[in-house]
Design a protein around this motif. Sequence first.
Motif, short mmCIF file in Angstrom:
data_model
loop_
_atom_site.label_atom_id
_atom_site.label_comp_id
_atom_site.label_asym_id
_atom_site.label_seq_id
_atom_site.Cartn_x
_atom_site.Cartn_y
_atom_site.Cartn_z
N GLY A 16 0.80 -1.22 0.00
CA GLY A 16 0.00 0.00 0.00
C GLY A 16 0.83 1.27 0.00
N SER A 17 0.12 2.38 0.07
CA SER A 17 0.76 3.70 0.01
C SER A 17 0.25 4.60 1.13
N LEU A 18 1.10 5.54 1.52
CA LEU A 18 0.74 6.59 2.46
C LEU A 18 1.49 7.86 2.08
N ARG A 19 0.91 8.98 2.45
CA ARG A 19 1.59 10.26 2.25
C ARG A 19 1.71 10.95 3.61
N LEU A 20 2.92 11.18 4.02
CA LEU A 20 3.17 11.87 5.27
C LEU A 20 3.37 13.36 5.02
N SER A 21 2.93 14.16 5.98
CA SER A 21 3.10 15.60 5.90
C SER A 21 3.81 16.10 7.15
N CYS A 22 4.53 17.19 6.99
CA CYS A 22 5.24 17.83 8.09
C CYS A 22 5.03 19.32 7.97
N ALA A 23 4.43 19.90 9.00
CA ALA A 23 4.23 21.34 9.04
C ALA A 23 5.32 21.96 9.90
N ALA A 24 6.00 22.94 9.34
CA ALA A 24 7.09 23.62 10.05
C ALA A 24 6.66 25.02 10.45
N ASN A 73 7.96 25.23 -0.05
CA ASN A 73 8.56 26.29 0.77
C ASN A 73 7.58 27.42 1.05
N ALA A 74 6.65 27.66 0.14
CA ALA A 74 5.68 28.74 0.35
C ALA A 74 4.75 28.44 1.51
N LYS A 75 4.53 27.15 1.77
CA LYS A 75 3.62 26.75 2.85
C LYS A 75 4.34 26.14 4.04
N ASN A 76 5.67 26.17 4.01
CA ASN A 76 6.45 25.58 5.10
C ASN A 76 6.07 24.12 5.34
N MET A 77 5.99 23.34 4.26
CA MET A 77 5.56 21.96 4.37
C MET A 77 6.59 21.02 3.75
N LEU A 78 6.69 19.85 4.35
CA LEU A 78 7.54 18.78 3.85
C LEU A 78 6.65 17.54 3.70
N PHE A 79 6.90 16.73 2.67
CA PHE A 79 6.07 15.57 2.40
C PHE A 79 6.94 14.33 2.15
N LEU A 80 6.33 13.18 2.41
CA LEU A 80 6.96 11.92 2.05
C LEU A 80 5.89 11.01 1.47
N GLN A 81 5.96 10.78 0.18
CA GLN A 81 5.06 9.85 -0.48
C GLN A 81 5.69 8.47 -0.43
N MET A 82 4.98 7.53 0.19
CA MET A 82 5.50 6.18 0.36
C MET A 82 4.63 5.20 -0.40
N SER A 83 5.23 4.37 -1.21
CA SER A 83 4.49 3.37 -1.95
C SER A 83 5.20 2.02 -1.83
#
Length: 114
Positions: A16-24, A73-83
């Motif tokens: 499966g897949s998941l998408r992680l988010s990180c708000a800075a 960078n405009a939203k101060n966000m980092l992501f990790l798409q995992m599949s």
Amino acid sequence: QVQFVESGGGLVQPGGSLRLSCAASGSGFRFLIMGWYRQAPGKERDLVARITSGGSKNYADSVKGRFTISRDNAKNMLFLQMSSLRPEDTAVYYCNKYLPTGNWGQGTQVTVSS
């Protein structure tokens, strides 16, 4: 100092897949080399992927071809798409600066199990 809040983890079946988010929060995120880290039970916390301010990416061999790191960078966000997730990907996932790291957030639990 930049603070981080991770989200998006959960229980997923193998493959499966998941998408992680990180708000800075705080200033300067756009200039930081950022990383996703993970810590499995009884193991040390390891770097999974990192991304420069300009978007250059590096991955641990164990996730190469399956995970994709990105940032907004405009939203101060980092992501990790995992599949193609595997049971061995089960861990608490954290985002943080890449060397030196800052304060750690609470992380988000990813469990890969049938």
